[in-house]
Design an enzyme around this catalytic site. Structure first.
Site: not given
Ligand code: NDP
Length: 241
Positions: A14, A17, A133, A146-148, A179
Site C-alpha cells: 500500500g 499513497r 487501527s 473494518y473493526a473486525a 490520519i
Molecule cells: P490509503 O487509501 O490512502 O492507501 C491505501 C493503499 O493501499 C492504496 O494505495 C491502495 O491502493 C492500497 N491497497 C488497497 N487494497 C489493496 C490490495 N488489495 N492490494 C494492494 N494494495 C492495496 O489508506 P491509508 O494510507 O490511510 O491507510 C493505510 C493503512 O492504515 C490501512 O491499513 C488503513 O486501514 C490504516 N489506517 C488508516 C487510518 C486513517 O485514518 N487513514 C486510521 C487507522 C488505520 P488502491 O488505490 O488501488 O486502492
C-alpha cells in the site's frame, strides 16, 4: 551520514499513497532498498514499485520472489495496504464483509508469511509492522467489518510475534487514530465531524506523525526489544493500559 536502514531491504504494501507512501519514502531516505507493493504501479524515486493485489496469493508470491532476486532478503515488511469504506451494519452484505477481511486481514497474513519465510531462510532476523487501527481497539459506527479486520490484525500480530521471536523477527502493530489521507477523507462528512469532536487533541493526525514510529519498530537497535506491541497513535482517542 549513515542512515538507520543503510543497505537493508524493506517492503511496504500500500506504499503508493497515504501512510504507506510516507513510510516507504522515509525508509528510502534512511538508506533502505525499498519495494512497494500496490494494486497499481506508481513510480517513486529510488523505489522498486511492483503491481500486486495482496489478496491474490499467486501475485504475492511472485512479488516476493522478484524482491528477493532484485533487492535481496527483506529485513523489514510494513503491511499498510488496506481499505475502509463505511457501511451501516444493517446494510452490511457478505460481499463487503469478505472484501474487507480479504484485504485487511488475509492480505496482511499472506505478505507477512512470505516475508517471514524469506527472513527465516536468510537467518538474519527481521521486523514486521502491521498497520492496525484504533477502530480495532474501540470499535466505530458503520465500521463493523473494518473493526473486525483490524482487531484480527492485532491478534495476528501478537500470535506471530511469539512464533517468530526465536528466529529474531520482531512483529508489532501500529494502531493509528484518524490520519489525513484519501482513505479518511472518503468517510461521510457527518462521521468525520463526529470523530474530530471526540478527539482529545482536537484534530486528525498526519502521515508524518506515524512514520517515526514505523522507523523505530524496524530499527535494528531501537526496535530490538519491542515485539507483540500494538502501538496506540490515536491522538488520545484510545486511552488504555
Ligand atoms: P490509503 O487509501 O490512502 O492507501 C491505501 C493503499 O493501499 C492504496 O494505495 C491502495 O491502493 C492500497 N491497497 C488497497 N487494497 C489493496 C490490495 N488489495 N492490494 C494492494 N494494495 C492495496 O489508506 P491509508 O494510507 O490511510 O491507510 C493505510 C493503512 O492504515 C490501512 O491499513 C488503513 O486501514 C490504516 N489506517 C488508516 C487510518 C486513517 O485514518 N487513514 C486510521 C487507522 C488505520 P488502491 O488505490 O488501488 O486502492
Amino acid at each position: 551520514m549513515a542512515g538507520e536502514l543503510d543497505g537493508r531491504v524493506a517492503v511496504v504494501t500500500g506504499g503508493r499513497r497515504g501512510i504507506g507512501r510516507g513510510i516507504a519514502e522515509r525508509f528510502r531516505d534512511e538508506g533502505a532498498k525499498v519495494a512497494v507493493l500496490d494494486r497499481e504501479v506508481e513510480p517513486i524515486d529510488g523505489v522498486l514499485s511492483i503491481a500486486a493485489d495482496i489478496t491474490d496469493e499467486t501475485q504475492v508470491l511472485a512479488a516476493f520472489a522478484q524482491i528477493g532476486e532484485e533487492l535481496g532478503t527483506p529485513w523489514a515488511l510494513v503491511n499498510s495496504a488496506g481499505i475502509g469504506p463505511a457501511v451501516p451494519f444493517l446494510e452490511l452484505g457478505v460481499d463487503a464483509w469478505r472484501e474487507m477481511l480479504a484485504v485487511n486481514l488475509e492480505g496482511t497474513f499472506l505478505c507477512a508469511r512470505e516475508a517471514a519465510r524469506a527472513m527465516v531462510a536468510g537467518g538474519a532476523g527481521g521486523r514486521i509492522v502491521n498497520i492496525g487501527s484504533q477502530i480495532g481497539l474501540k470499535g466505530g459506527v458503520e465500521l463493523a467489518h473494518y473493526a473486525a479486520s483490524k482487531a484480527g490484525v492485532h491478534g495476528f500480530t501478537r500470535a506471530i510475534a511469539r512464533e517468530l521471536a526465536p528466529s529474531g523477527i520482531n512483529v508489532n502493530a501500529i494502531a493509528p487514530g484518524p490520519i489525513d489521507t484519501e482513505m479518511l477523507m472518503g468517510m461521510p462528512d457527518d462521521w468525520l465531524a463526529a470523530k474530530q469532536a471526540e478527539l482529545p487533541l482536537g484534530r486528525f493526525g498526519r502521515v508524518e506523525e506515524i512514520v517515526p514510529t514505523a522507523l523505530l519498530l524496524v530499527s535494528p537497535v531501537g526496535g530490538a526489544y519491542i515485539t507483540g506491541a500494538v502501538m496506540n497513535l490515536s491522538g488520545g482517542d484510545v486511552m488504555a493500559d
